[in-house]
Design an enzyme around this catalytic site. Structure first.
Site, PDB file in Angstrom:
ATOM      1  N   SER A   1      53.307  59.324   5.959  1.00 37.81           N
ATOM      2  CA  SER A   1      54.724  59.638   5.760  1.00 37.81           C
ATOM      3  C   SER A   1      55.078  61.031   6.278  1.00 37.81           C
ATOM      4  O   SER A   1      56.187  61.245   6.761  1.00 37.81           O
ATOM      5  CB  SER A   1      55.119  59.489   4.293  1.00 37.81           C
TER       6      SER A   1
ATOM      7  N   LEU B   1      45.946  52.542  18.164  1.00 33.67           N
ATOM      8  CA  LEU B   1      47.232  52.819  17.526  1.00 33.67           C
ATOM      9  C   LEU B   1      48.331  52.899  18.577  1.00 33.67           C
ATOM     10  O   LEU B   1      48.115  53.411  19.677  1.00 33.67           O
ATOM     11  CB  LEU B   1      47.175  54.163  16.783  1.00 33.67           C
ATOM     12  N   GLU B   2      49.507  52.407  18.215  1.00 31.73           N
ATOM     13  CA  GLU B   2      50.692  52.580  19.048  1.00 31.73           C
ATOM     14  C   GLU B   2      51.510  53.727  18.460  1.00 31.73           C
ATOM     15  O   GLU B   2      51.894  53.665  17.298  1.00 31.73           O
ATOM     16  CB  GLU B   2      51.531  51.301  19.081  1.00 31.73           C
TER      17      GLU B   2
END
EC number: 3.5.4.30
Length: 181
Positions: free
Chosen positions: A101, A126-127
């Site tokens: 977050s 990961l994108e």
């Protein structure tokens, strides 16, 4: 007792100690109440095509090593990255990859396509997408995402054995393999 549930920190640590769940390198300080933080690997991949044909095998890409000074993701840019950690899930545990977050609040979207199937082994690609209007600098080794582990109601009949099994490093799409070539 219900078997299909999100795993707690105590259960995650127990599975790692028993060798049933592999996260390497493993840092006990990265285990949260119901997830494990993973760190950014040393390379990113940038697609360098005028357009992408999903049936094309050799889509032009550029692999970039992240220097100690960091890597800047420009506004509205998309790159692939990898976790530093290599994981191996047992046949009765799946994982969801979630962005942190603190990075999301800066406008960095962190995804992986879907979730990580039971039986998967490898580093996680990961994108990363910078939705912010200003550049964001990232550093190799920083905590980038977290995996939430969940126990299946029983072992998977067909654990993951797909085209990304045992991947190491940032791995581009292999969607062309879906077309039976």
């Amino acid at each position: 007792m219900c078997k299909d549930m999100i795993l707690s920190d105590a259960t995650i640590k127990e599975l790692i100690l028993k060798g049933e769940l592999l996260i390497e390198p493993y840092s006990p300080s990265h285990v949260q109440a119901s997830s494990v933080d993973l760190t950014l690997g040393r390379e990113v991949l940038i697609y360098r095509a005028n357009y992408i044909d999903v049936m094309q095998e050799d889509i032009p890409v550029e692999k970039v090593s992240i220097p100690d000074e960091g890597f800047i993701i420009q506004p509205k840019a998309f790159v692939l990255a990898t976790t530093n950690e290599y994981i191996k899930l047992p046949q009765d545990i799946t994982a969801f990859v979630e962005g942190r977050s603190s990075l999301g609040r800066l406008g960095l979207f962190i995804e992986n396509a879907g979730w990580v199937d039971a039986g998967f082994e490898g580093q996680i690609t990961l994108e990363l997408y910078n939705a912010n209007s200003c550049p964001i600098k990232l550093y190799a080794g920083m905590r980038i995402c977290q995996i939430v582990l969940a126990r299946l109601d029983r072992k998977a009949e067909k654990p993951y054995s797909g085209k990304y099994q045992k991947q190491k490093g940032v791995t581009p799409s292999k969607i062309f393999l879906d077309f039976g070539r």
